[in-house]
Enzyme design. Structure first.
Site: not given
Ligand code: GLN
Length: 251
Positions: A2
């Site tokens: 993200c």
């Molecule tokens: N673990 C969280 C999700 O799956 C955030 C993922 C991320 O930071 N890529 O939404």
């Protein structure tokens, strides 16, 4: 993993954050430069929350699709201005659902929240923490994901009147204690103040004259961008930015 960004300052068109700069959030979705700890692109949804002029609470648009597939958003973003924004693009952690409601920002009242990272050992590692949450909050989680759970934890503390910086730092501390190795870059915006943490992922800030930008990656090559080291708590308004160690004894 993200990418997220937050803005406070004079009203700007959302497009100036999401689409226009050379390394805008939409570009970071398909060509991120600093994805520490996993993931390659952020194609599992996106969201943006912003305050319309004079509004007491933000509005939000979310989707489970990659941001670059939304053909309407660039036009809307060009003509929608706001003084406070939180936006994110998602790379779902393996095993977590790709649905609209798992995309940040999560919201309640005046708050917008995002998480970049992962809770190691999810969900069993944080089962004891979950037991301390109101049952209704657990039954109404946006999605069965670590990020939605983190928002429930932060929100419970905010509701009980804890200062936002304390609430965010406390939740990070609690999670790290039971789930070591977790990556916890959190971002909270209430329209006047932003709180961000760095734990395991990249973050940069651009303090300006009366405006502040916080972003997983700098939006452009401007020299005003500063990289935030790991293990920090950022407390920012449009006028000033304070960076302190996340686990300082005083807090
Ligand atoms: N673990 C969280 C999700 O799956 C955030 C993922 C991320 O930071 N890529 O939404």
């Amino acid at each position: 993993m993200c990418r997220h960004l937050g803005y406070l300052g004079p009203p700007v068109p959302l497009g100036r954050l999401l689409f226009d700069p050379p390394h805008a959030l939409a570009t970071q979705a398909w060509a991120p430069r600093d994805m520490r700890g996993g993931g390659t692109i952020n194609a599992d949804g996106f969201g943006a929350g912003w305050w319309p002029p004079g509004a007491a609470a933000p509005v939000r648009h979310r989707s489970a699709m990659p941001i670059w597939t939304d053909t309407t958003l660039p036009t809307l973003a060009a003509v929608t201005s706001s003084r406070a924004v939180l936006a994110a693009v998602r790379s779902a952690t393996v095993g977590m659902p790709v649905v609209e409601s798992a995309a940040a920002p999560f919201t309640d009242g005046r708050w917008l929240f995002s998480h970049n990272g992962v809770i190691r050992g999810w969900p069993s590692a944080v089962a004891a923490m979950a037991r301390d949450l109101p049952v209704e909050d657990l039954l109404t989680l946006d999605a069965p994901t670590d990020s939605a759970f983190l928002w429930a934890c932060v929100r419970a503390r905010l509701r009980s009147g804890e200062p936002p910086s304390k609430a965010v730092a406390a939740v990070v501390g609690e999670v790290v204690a039971v789930a070591p190795g977790s990556r916890l870059n959190l971002l909270l915006n209430d329209g006047h103040q932003m709180i961000a943490t760095t734990l395991g992922h990249a973050l940069s800030i651009r303090p300006g004259r009366g405006s502040t930008l916080i972003s997983s990656e700098p939006l452009d090559a401007g020299t005003a961008w500063q990289s935030v080291p790991d293990g920090q708590l950022v407390v920012a308004t449009a006028a000033e930015v304070e960076i302190t160690p996340l686990f300082s004894a005083q807090r």
